[in-house]
Design a protein around this motif. Structure first.
Motif, PDB file in Angstrom:
ATOM      1  N   ARG A   1     -35.007 -43.327 -30.235  1.00 19.20           N
ATOM      2  CA  ARG A   1     -34.435 -44.255 -29.240  1.00 19.20           C
ATOM      3  C   ARG A   1     -34.232 -45.631 -29.862  1.00 19.20           C
ATOM      4  NH1 ARG A   1     -37.232 -40.602 -26.052  1.00 19.20           N
ATOM      5  NH2 ARG A   1     -39.307 -41.436 -26.385  1.00 19.20           N
TER       6      ARG A   1
ATOM      7  N   GLY B   1     -40.441 -38.964 -23.151  1.00 16.70           N
ATOM      8  CA  GLY B   1     -41.304 -39.246 -24.292  1.00 16.70           C
ATOM      9  C   GLY B   1     -42.766 -39.283 -23.875  1.00 16.70           C
TER      10      GLY B   1
ATOM     11  N   ARG C   1     -32.415 -37.783 -20.455  1.00 11.19           N
ATOM     12  CA  ARG C   1     -33.772 -38.023 -20.970  1.00 11.19           C
ATOM     13  C   ARG C   1     -33.888 -39.374 -21.681  1.00 11.19           C
ATOM     14  NH1 ARG C   1     -36.895 -33.733 -20.398  1.00 11.19           N
ATOM     15  NH2 ARG C   1     -36.087 -31.632 -20.648  1.00 11.19           N
TER      16      ARG C   1
ATOM     17  N   ARG D   1     -29.840 -35.579 -31.685  1.00  7.05           N
ATOM     18  CA  ARG D   1     -30.131 -34.737 -32.853  1.00  7.05           C
ATOM     19  C   ARG D   1     -29.188 -34.997 -34.025  1.00  7.05           C
ATOM     20  NH1 ARG D   1     -32.958 -29.340 -30.409  1.00  7.05           N
ATOM     21  NH2 ARG D   1     -33.324 -30.133 -28.298  1.00  7.05           N
TER      22      ARG D   1
END
Ligand code: NYM
Length: 212
Positions: A79, A105, A100, A48
């Motif tokens: 990514r 995704g 993750r 983020r």
């Protein structure tokens, strides 16, 4: 050349439903490996901190609305913007424990009804994890754990669909750990898997790209 001779780090990915315990486990793993003198960093997606990451964060907080394919591509772009740094860290011998990755995704977007192959396409060419560790927990049990937060996707019916998509994505290379076990047991199992993976990469296992 010297880069080929020097040993590389491992890309270890933790996946699981929301409230499966992934985040605490990745933190514990990194602390523990560091304590054992291993060069390792904790990463997470979405990241983020970038401008793409801030768009994702606003979407997850329901502050903004985005078309399903648009947000899917933003998660993927998030990514991609980290790919070269990821590769240089790995090649320089630092292992990455990532909370993750592409499987989140695909599983979360496919749970909205998007085509799975379409969801996988933008992930092709990202670095393939050396080990995926999946923390298995039923959506019902995850929901009981102090409830979900207020972010998008944190609803039982949606998590059930995500769980189905994770099950479809899973292959024999994944290590599945029972997320209902005591924290310490999970921690120990994950550590063993990580050490094993780090040793294989050190011994010369080549880097690969998605989608495997
Ligand atoms: N998520 C995460 C996606 O929908 N696609 C992705 O590519 C990734 C990496 O974001 N509910 C979803 C799963 C989570 C949410 O993740 C936020 P976290 O780990 O709670 O910060």
């Amino acid at each position: 050349n010297s880069q080929c001779l020097s040993s590389r780090g491992s890309l270890i990915v933790l996946e699981g439903l929301d409230r499966s315990g992934k985040t605490s486990q990745s933190t514990k793993l990194v602390t523990r490996l560091k304590g054992e003198g291993i060069s390792v960093e904790a990463w997470r997606f979405p990241d983020r901190s970038t401008s793409v990451g801030q768009m994702i964060s606003a979407y997850l907080a329901n502050d903004t609305q985005l078309d399903d394919r648009t947000i899917h591509l933003l998660f993927s772009a998030n990514r991609w913007e980290k790919r070269s740094l990821m590769e240089s860290k790995l090649r320089s011998g630092t292992s990455l424990v990532v909370d993750r990755y592409s499987y989140s995704g695909v599983a979360f977007s496919a749970a909205k009804g998007l085509d799975i192959e379409w969801c996988k396409a933008p992930e092709v060419g990202l670095i393939a994890p050396d080990q995926v560790i999946f923390l298995g927990i039923s959506p019902e049990r995850a929901a009981e754990r102090g409830g979900y937060g207020t972010e998008r996707y944190e609803h039982l019916d949606f998590q059930r669909k995500v769980a189905q998509h994770y099950a479809n994505l899973q292959d024999v290379s994944w290590k599945v750990i029972d997320g209902g076990l005591p924290m310490e047991d999970i921690e120990n199992q994950i550590r063993e898997l990580a050490l094993d993976c780090i040793a294989k990469c050190k011994a010369g296992k080549p880097l690969a790209n998605l989608w495997l």
